[in-house]
Design an enzyme around this catalytic site. Structure first.
Site, PDB file in Angstrom:
ATOM      1  N   TYR A 167      42.938  12.177   2.680  1.00 42.81           N
ATOM      2  CA  TYR A 167      42.823  11.956   1.354  1.00 42.81           C
ATOM      3  C   TYR A 167      42.819  12.900   0.115  1.00 42.81           C
ATOM      4  CZ  TYR A 167      38.621   9.219  -1.578  1.00 42.81           C
ATOM      5  OH  TYR A 167      38.091   8.781  -1.388  1.00 42.81           O
ATOM      6  N   LYS A 218      39.323  12.125  -7.646  1.00 46.01           N
ATOM      7  CA  LYS A 218      38.144  11.682  -7.977  1.00 46.01           C
ATOM      8  C   LYS A 218      37.885  13.218  -8.479  1.00 46.01           C
ATOM      9  CE  LYS A 218      37.988   7.456  -6.144  1.00 46.01           C
ATOM     10  NZ  LYS A 218      37.453   6.846  -7.261  1.00 46.01           N
ATOM     11  N   ASP A 249      31.590   0.205   3.947  1.00 45.24           N
ATOM     12  CA  ASP A 249      31.931  -0.384   4.834  1.00 45.24           C
ATOM     13  C   ASP A 249      32.837  -1.346   4.453  1.00 45.24           C
ATOM     14  OD1 ASP A 249      33.390  -1.806   7.260  1.00 45.24           O
ATOM     15  OD2 ASP A 249      30.803  -2.817   7.291  1.00 45.24           O
ATOM     16  N   THR A 250      34.158  -1.472   3.723  1.00 50.91           N
ATOM     17  CA  THR A 250      35.045  -1.893   3.201  1.00 50.91           C
ATOM     18  C   THR A 250      36.629  -1.317   3.972  1.00 50.91           C
ATOM     19  OG1 THR A 250      36.038  -0.213   1.714  1.00 50.91           O
ATOM     20  CG2 THR A 250      34.213  -2.394   0.435  1.00 50.91           C
TER      21      THR A 250
END
Length: 114
Positions: free
Chosen positions: A17, A24, A54-55
């Site tokens: 990430y 971000k 939850d995607t």
């Protein structure tokens, strides 16, 4: 009003990430600068920083199931967020009830980062 969408990856290192997490973190810095610059014009600028949601975006994490279980274990409620739980905070920040909130990043992670 402006509400940016960030994530806990801005301050917590997540596997795979780095590019998103760094962007971000930069976004949250822009929120603070824009909040100060735009406040005299009556513009509120804030951010919502979500924990795991939850995607389908979670499908891009290496070892997704292992990471999900670890997050669930560390979250007091034992689950990850539903998209509407993050959206509700954004809606609040866009409402008149949040008129005195300026330049903040609201962490919505169910207590994961406690």
């Amino acid at each position: 009003k402006i509400v940016a969408v960030s994530s806990i990856g801005s301050f917590s290192c997540l596997p795979g990430y780095a590019a998103v997490g760094a962007s971000k973190a930069a976004l949250e810095a822009l929120v603070r600068y824009f909040a100060k610059e735009l406040a005299p014009r009556g513009v509120n600028v804030n951010a919502v920083s979500g924990g795991p949601v939850d995607t389908a975006a979670l499908d891009y994490f290496p070892e997704k199931e292992k990471i999900l279980e670890a997050w669930k274990d560390r979250t007091p409620a034992g689950r990850i967020a539903k998209p509407e739980e993050i959206a509700a905070v954004a809606v609040f920040l866009l409402s008149d009830d949040a008129s005195w909130i300026q330049g903040q990043t609201i962490v919505v992670d169910g207590g994961l980062t406690l």
